[in-house]
Design a protein around this motif. Structure first.
Motif, PDB file in Angstrom:
ATOM      1  N   LEU A   1       0.814  -1.224   0.000  1.00 15.46           N
ATOM      2  CA  LEU A   1       0.000   0.000   0.000  1.00 15.46           C
ATOM      3  C   LEU A   1       0.847   1.275   0.000  1.00 15.46           C
ATOM      4  CD1 LEU A   1      -2.724  -1.121   2.569  1.00 15.46           C
ATOM      5  CD2 LEU A   1      -2.873  -1.114   0.058  1.00 15.46           C
ATOM      6  N   SER A   2       2.155   1.118   0.038  1.00 16.16           N
ATOM      7  CA  SER A   2       3.082   2.262   0.078  1.00 16.16           C
ATOM      8  C   SER A   2       2.689   3.254   1.167  1.00 16.16           C
ATOM      9  CB  SER A   2       3.153   2.960  -1.285  1.00 16.16           C
ATOM     10  OG  SER A   2       3.718   2.117  -2.248  1.00 16.16           O
ATOM     11  N   THR A   3       2.485   2.732   2.363  1.00 15.46           N
ATOM     12  CA  THR A   3       2.119   3.606   3.479  1.00 15.46           C
ATOM     13  C   THR A   3       3.294   4.522   3.820  1.00 15.46           C
ATOM     14  OG1 THR A   3       2.896   2.060   5.168  1.00 15.46           O
ATOM     15  CG2 THR A   3       0.588   1.832   4.438  1.00 15.46           C
ATOM     16  N   SER A   4       2.991   5.565   4.563  1.00 14.10           N
ATOM     17  CA  SER A   4       4.048   6.511   4.929  1.00 14.10           C
ATOM     18  C   SER A   4       5.140   5.830   5.754  1.00 14.10           C
ATOM     19  CB  SER A   4       3.460   7.701   5.691  1.00 14.10           C
ATOM     20  OG  SER A   4       2.778   7.273   6.847  1.00 14.10           O
ATOM     21  N   GLU A   5       4.727   4.855   6.609  1.00 16.09           N
ATOM     22  CA  GLU A   5       5.718   4.121   7.406  1.00 16.09           C
ATOM     23  C   GLU A   5       6.653   3.310   6.512  1.00 16.09           C
ATOM     24  OE1 GLU A   5       2.410   3.834   7.870  1.00 16.09           O
ATOM     25  OE2 GLU A   5       2.007   4.676   9.840  1.00 16.09           O
ATOM     26  N   ALA A   6       6.070   2.614   5.543  1.00 17.54           N
ATOM     27  CA  ALA A   6       6.883   1.801   4.630  1.00 17.54           C
ATOM     28  C   ALA A   6       7.805   2.681   3.804  1.00 17.54           C
ATOM     29  CB  ALA A   6       5.979   0.963   3.717  1.00 17.54           C
ATOM     30  N   LEU A   7       7.278   3.771   3.298  1.00 12.28           N
ATOM     31  CA  LEU A   7       8.103   4.657   2.472  1.00 12.28           C
ATOM     32  C   LEU A   7       9.216   5.310   3.285  1.00 12.28           C
ATOM     33  CD1 LEU A   7       5.423   6.279   0.141  1.00 12.28           C
ATOM     34  CD2 LEU A   7       6.970   4.355  -0.339  1.00 12.28           C
ATOM     35  N   ALA A   8       8.968   5.557   4.565  1.00 12.45           N
ATOM     36  CA  ALA A   8      10.016   6.122   5.423  1.00 12.45           C
ATOM     37  C   ALA A   8      11.167   5.131   5.573  1.00 12.45           C
ATOM     38  CB  ALA A   8       9.435   6.490   6.794  1.00 12.45           C
TER      39      ALA A   8
END
Length: 131
Positions: free
Chosen positions: A30-37
């Motif tokens: 889902l490319s969440t903000s946590e993952a992208l960070a």
């Protein structure tokens, strides 16, 4: 070890492994903000996140589907590659051993699931013959 104990041990390790890998796969997909960070911290491009999430999620699904032992072999290998890459990447960007050490839990879960997967494959059904 009895068949029942082998199956229970397999499912304990496998359930914990899938609980370890699954949520991260969904966050990456889902490319969440946590993952992208995390991807940014490790120096990876954002477009890699949904790909990695999809691949890991397919691995989780493949482990759950009965049969397909060769596919499961590839999934176990892929999980090891993923965790090894995560440790290497973390260390390469300056994370401490303590910061990457929780990933070692994943190796233990993979090993347990893999070992008991093979024990389950080696169980031969007992055939009774009528004389």
């Amino acid at each position: 070890m009895s068949t029942k104990k082998i199956n229970i041990t397999y499912w304990v390790f496998t359930g914990l492994l899938l609980a370890f890998m699954g949520p991260g796969a969904i966050l990456d997909l889902l490319s969440t903000s946590e993952a992208l960070a995390v991807f940014k911290h490790l120096g990876y491009p954002a477009y890699l996140s949904p790909f990695m999430g999809a691949v890991k999620l397919l691995g989780v699904i493949a482990i759950l589907i009965p049969g397909y032992p060769r596919v499961k072999e590839w999934v176990y290998a892929g999980f090891v590659f993923d965790l090894t890459g995560a440790i290497f990447s973390g260390l390469a960007v300056g994370d401490s051993l303590l910061q990457v050490s929780p990933i070692l839990i994943g190796y233990i879960l993979i090993a347990g699931s893999y070992i008991y997967h093979h024990k389950r494959l080696n169980i031969r059904p007992v055939r009774l013959s009528v004389v």
